[in-house]
Write an enzyme that holds these catalytic residues in place. Sequence first.
Site, short mmCIF file in Angstrom:
data_model
loop_
_atom_site.label_atom_id
_atom_site.label_comp_id
_atom_site.label_asym_id
_atom_site.label_seq_id
_atom_site.Cartn_x
_atom_site.Cartn_y
_atom_site.Cartn_z
CG HIS A 796 -14.24 35.79 3.50
ND1 HIS A 796 -13.39 36.87 3.27
CD2 HIS A 796 -15.31 35.99 2.70
CE1 HIS A 796 -13.94 37.68 2.39
NE2 HIS A 796 -15.10 37.17 2.02
CE LYS A 798 -12.64 35.83 -0.50
NZ LYS A 798 -13.88 35.21 -0.62
CG ASP A 803 1.55 18.86 -7.56
OD1 ASP A 803 0.52 18.22 -7.32
OD2 ASP A 803 2.06 18.94 -8.69
CG HIS A 1096 -14.05 41.15 -3.80
ND1 HIS A 1096 -13.31 39.99 -3.70
CD2 HIS A 1096 -15.12 40.99 -2.99
CE1 HIS A 1096 -13.90 39.16 -2.86
NE2 HIS A 1096 -15.00 39.73 -2.41
CE LYS A 1098 -11.64 40.40 -0.01
NZ LYS A 1098 -12.65 41.36 0.14
CG ASP A 1103 6.84 53.44 3.97
OD1 ASP A 1103 6.08 54.38 3.71
OD2 ASP A 1103 7.23 53.15 5.11
#
Length: 1683
Positions: A796, A798, A803, A1096, A1098, A1103
Amino acid sequence: MSNVSTASGTHFAPPQADRSVTEEVDRVNSRPDELENQEVLRQLPENGNLTSSLQREKRRTPNGKEAERKHALPKSFVDRNLSDVSPNHSLDHIMHSNEHDPRRGSDEENMHRLYNNLHSSNNNVHSKRNSKREEERAPQRRSSSVAYTQQQFNGWKKEFGHAFKKISAIGRLKSSVNSPTPAGSGHRHNQHQHQQVNEEDLYTQRLASDLLDSLLAGCPASLFASTQFLRDEHGKRRAPLLLAKLDVRVSPLKNDNNILDITNSNHNHRGNNNNNTGENSDRRPSIPRSSSIISISSNVAEFMYSRNENSLFRIHLEYGIDEDRLKWSIIRSYKDIKSLHHKLKIVAFQQLTISKLYSDNNRYHSLQLPHFPHYKEMVKERNVMEKKAENKPSSAASAPHTSENNNNDNGSNITSLETLSSSEISEFNIDNVKMKHLQDLIDEPDDFSQPIHLRLERYLRLLNIALCLRPHANRLFEFYELSPLGNLLSRESGFQGKQGYLVIRSTAKAQGWRVSHFGKHAFKDMIDRHTTKWFLVRNSYLTYVSDLSSTTPLDVFLIDWKFKVRFSGNKNNILDNENEINWIIHDPNLEINDELEEFGIENDANNILDKNGKSKTHQKKSNISSKLLLLTLENSERKLKIICKSESSLKQWMSSIIKMSTSTPWSKPNRFGSFAPVRTNSFCKFLVDGRDYFWSLSEALLMAKDVIYIHDWWLSPELYLRRPVKGNQGFRIDRMLKSCAEKGIKIFIVIYRNVGNIVGTDSLWTKHSMLNLHPNIHIIRSPNQWLQNTYFWAHHEKFVVIDETFAFIGGTDLCYGRYDTFEHVLRDDAESLLDQNFPGKDYSNARIADFHDLDKPFESMYDRKVIPRMPWHDVQMMTLGEPARDLARHFVQRWNYLLRAKRPSRLTPLLTPPSDLTAEELKSLPMFEILREKSTCETQILRSAGNWSLGLKETECSIQNAYLKLIEQSEHFIYIENQFFITSTVWNGTCVLNKIGDALVDRIVKANQEKKPWKAFILIPLMPGFDSPVDTAEASSLRLIMQFQYQSISRGEHSTFSKLKKLNIDPAQYIQFFSLRKWSTFAPNERLITEQLYVHAKILIADDRRCIIGSANINERSQLGNRDSEVAILIRDTDLIKTKMNGDDYYAGKFPWELRQRLMREHLGCDVDLVEFVEKKFERFEKFAAKNYEKLHTLSKEGDSGNNWSDREMIDSAMIELGYREIFGCKFSPQWKSGHGNSVDDGSTQCGINEKEVGREDENVYEKFFNSVDYGKSSRKRTPLPKHNFASLGLTFNHRAGIENVGIRDHKVLSTDPRLRKNDEHKKEVDGYGPDCWKKESNKKFKADATEQLKEWALNSLASKVLDDKEMIKSEIPEGFSNYLPNEKDLEMYLTDKTVTNRNKWSMLKRICYLQYLSHKLDERKTQRLKKIKDMRRHLSSSTESTRNGSNSLPLNEKSNEGESTNVDQDIEGDEYHRLHEDILKNQELDDGSLDDLLSQIIPKITNFNSGEIDDAKKEELLKLNFIDPYSFEDPLISSFSEGLWFTIALRNTLLYKLVFHCQPDNAVQNWKEYGEFTELEQEFQINQEKLIDLEAENINSTTTNVVDKDREKEKMRKAAELRMKLSGSLLYGFNQKVFDKHTAQRILERIHGHLVIFPTEWLAKEVESRNWIFNSDRLSPMEIYN
């Protein structure tokens, strides 16, 4: 042309056709001595000491053996100068020579030796002996040279013999004529140059010159290439290395415990890029090229007798001729070098024997080896000298003959191999070698009186030339620990360790490989796996290849924090006690210093403590011995057992591996149990929504030079990274990657392998689409569910790494449906593909239907005029430097694991992990100078990984650990955006184990006990992104996920709310859940629609100081680590900004603080592009004011107290002055004019206001980061460029994939996709001859449009402002903003009021500037809306007319582009627009006053948090709020924001959506019956809209045609009455059942701000309690899939 070298040592130079040159050659050859005498006489010193001149002359004379040549100096002249030697000078010279002698004595001994040497006759003896030796060797050398050359030419092309002889002569001529003074001569110019260039670099220059001459000669260059066809005695290909580029130096080592003080024995590095410290880390120690006979003659015996065959030598090696040449050193004993020589002699004897068995004597050419210096030779020679000295004391000058040609006779009794006569195995003749870098060996013979290390050095250097073009060089490479792979990997920084042959003992399964044991190749493969392999110890890993000449890694063994090394021979088989350490470190061949501290042992070889702490003397033989010679390496993934050749070899490998593991940070445990260390001074930039991410990625891909790593759950090859399609066709991801691959960039992709149609990603199409683009693109799908027995989990991650320097990480996949802007539009109904922002499959709505037919990318899945798209909100971030290296290492680990598990059908290379960036490498990165001040973040890469995903023995869940720690340590608030919220609950026997929910509860309990404010803002989607309505059987996944979420939040005794309520804590005071929703009008009839905005992202922000961004959801799959694999990054910004927290001063980290504000502004409807634009503009004002404050400030000459103004006060005043000029559009303010006058030049001349004249180096983050690198065309005027180009880092070894690193594959048929096999149309479409018309576009127009697109995002509608002249305040501004834009006098009074702080004035100017741009933008939207109404009237009129004529077809919507200017009739506004439907709706359409009364009745009572009483003022504010201040987001905890703004807007938006659309989920719906009623009301609203649209069309048609049709008019009135009845009748059942007409509904929706709504935590709660929520079929699926 200088002399050149070949395998035989014969020198060549390019042929010269000039006759005069040939004659000069003959002249030189006939009179060599005369020219040399003249040259020597010219170089004699006028006065001074001759001894040092003689020493220099040894190196200068090109053809002589010693400086005391008979033809060079008369004997009387030599004797006279020797007698005049100054004692002081000779002492210095001898001491300098002796300082390199390991057996040198004390100063008194040296003085005594000097006295004896100066007053003895040995000087004349040696001079006469050497002269005599030279006379005897001269004819012999000439005859040998002729024979040797003739033999070599017979082995090659005979017809080139005569030409090569002339080349050789020309080479000598150029050496004598063009360079009259050889290297190291006494010319002043050369002396001055020699002072600047050290001896090491000078030698390297000679080496390079010789190599270049050889290559230019032609034939040697072809011979170099032909070595690739040679095979050694074992059938192995000769390694493609040039011995001509290898330099060898030998220095002695004492065979005692002081060996432990010497470092870097097996360390190699490139030039000065080495970051290790130590005596030999950067420069090879200076070793004398020769030693004076005078200085060592008296201690030759002491030197020879003290040595034995166990003597140790450090061999310093350099390979290459450039500044970054490879440098390393090895330690070998005399026995090792002797063994090498004997093995080569065996090979020579075997070849000689075989050649005699064949008639063709040229089958094997004679292998000529240089003479090897034996110790026994030196003893015998010394004995002979002593006997002759006793018998003939007066003629001590008659020394034995020491010619190299007779050395074999002296040592003929050493071994049986030495009995081979010189006629059978010819000896290498140095006289035929004319090379610059060997000049010191040519000048000085192999003398027994020389130290043994110098003689060994001579032997090895000559051996390099002898084996230069022979396959036997492999033995020499093995001895030197030099291999092609090691050379290719030498660009890596960090520790580089030992190389050599080892045997693998461990099984394939123990090494982590999946192999077949029943195939036809299984037995052969098993044998191959357990044959010798060439191993290399690198900076943080070990790798091995099939043999020394191979460059294709067969495995890569990474070092991690669980790395262990074990050896055989002890009880526990573990390196864990003192005796075992001593057994290793007291082998003199090893060097371990600081590494011992890792094992708790002090490095004191002479004083080793026993277990009781008492000192004990080290014994020569340890109690521990290794009989199996077995090494066991173990990391967190697997084991590797290897067998060494000998116990000494075992110790050397142990030493090298331990030093490597202790020198790398990867072997240390890290925070949160992560695999990656904490990195400091990192650059980070957040990228919210797909637009920003895709654009930045496209820019980074254009900069790629080396490798690209892409790890995605799904990748769509036809995805456009820039929108709209027109002008951006070249930025489609498959085309960009193809372009990169064609440039030589290697691309590696990992994607999730879907099973059938369960997940509609079609990874097979992605795989073969990408593979067909170019051979440089490699792709792996994972997991193989059947082979790995993994059916439920997914890769999962992404992220993209470019380089190994740039990295993008977050939650956004490079696939359809992810692109979006901050506005999150619902419609994209442009007819032409080129004008669409969401072309083809990119227009998606997962709640309606999942993706399908992905092999047809340009076909839409829905009717764009009926079904809205589902907007997508996501967060990605970009980083630079070390965090990118960490991500690259994770990718390499994943890639190699997949190769071991899958064994692909195509050749796929294993990858090597990147080395850590050094400070010099970091400085050489592009944008380093630009971004150095912004690189203030502390980062750490986190991940969720387990056995199935990475082969780990212990699961890593560092993401969950970081989440828990950040929540626990938060002091004020946390802000979470996530796709799911499933945590810490139990349902239906399934226990959710991740502890995030428990951590929230514990933190809330702590805040309640301490009576301190603390809040949790959590955003999740309204519903999971699965298709089918929730009340159908097909929505099983949707119901189960929502059930787990509700059980985690509010339902059941294990939910978060229930746990808090048990402790008498009101959850609403501390934790709130929100969602996002969007509404819009839909063409062609401006129908009202709504759709959830899918969250979508995450992220977690704590603080405003720390945050986590990644791919991990809050559920079991992502957090536990043993299910879905995830990756995230933890960021803590050390750049603190002074702000507010709960009303108090507070210092927040810049990155988390700006990210939270950016997200909250977007959710509440602020124009974030405008905010960013204004911020950049005012940031430039600040910089300009800081430089020109003396001319710009408006302060009086003296302050209020009579003191001068401070610089800070003048800068603030200058900033306000610039802001005033920007807002009012004037050249200066009245205050500035009164203080400076009209004629005073302020230095600005509108600079800082007119954006065209301001230095725009900070205008745009993306332009500054990506476009500031100079590629040869860009200007250097604005942005300083990095000192070193990005290419200075060099290309990594992974760049050689498919070339040197060919890869591995399994014995199976290549996988294919029949849809792409012989699909010429798809190839044409990729090339640009498809629907997007790429190749048909003008290249010039394409580039211009693509370049300006980013500016259009931020500068759209900003070309002009409402206030752009002196009367701007009085000009018309949209209604709703009149209460916020002050008039001119009020603003001036505010800015001149002394009671207002400069900070407040500056903040006010920002707000006014933002409102000016925003009001203009809304005015433009109003104009566009009126134009759409006019188009709608035209469309409705045409549709009615066509219906009347019996035609069912509708004309196309005549919709013009947004940017076009329109001439809209102003009479459509206001009352006339209302009259279009007032006859139909009559009093059913509510005015603004009626709407206010209606909303006041349905809005719930608002209780003041502090007093607990009903707050009517806040309720009134809730009703009339129509503006969001974008600069009121600094303090998230203060009640005026958290309750008065954030929660208030969410509540109002929720009520308005429910009032109009009756959308679900909603807390008002408690059971299936109410669910059905709300669904019917939603459908009825849509039906009423359609009816009203039809009636309006008829009304418009009757108005325009003026035709009276009584029957038609009656029918229209009947339909209108029926519609009014429905609208009025719906009110009887309460406001929740009210269905509004379209125009009233639109007025209600226009009061919505942003997208924020309250997440319904009690939707269908009664059905859950009665157990009617879950269908029986839902219980059949494994619960682990959904939680």
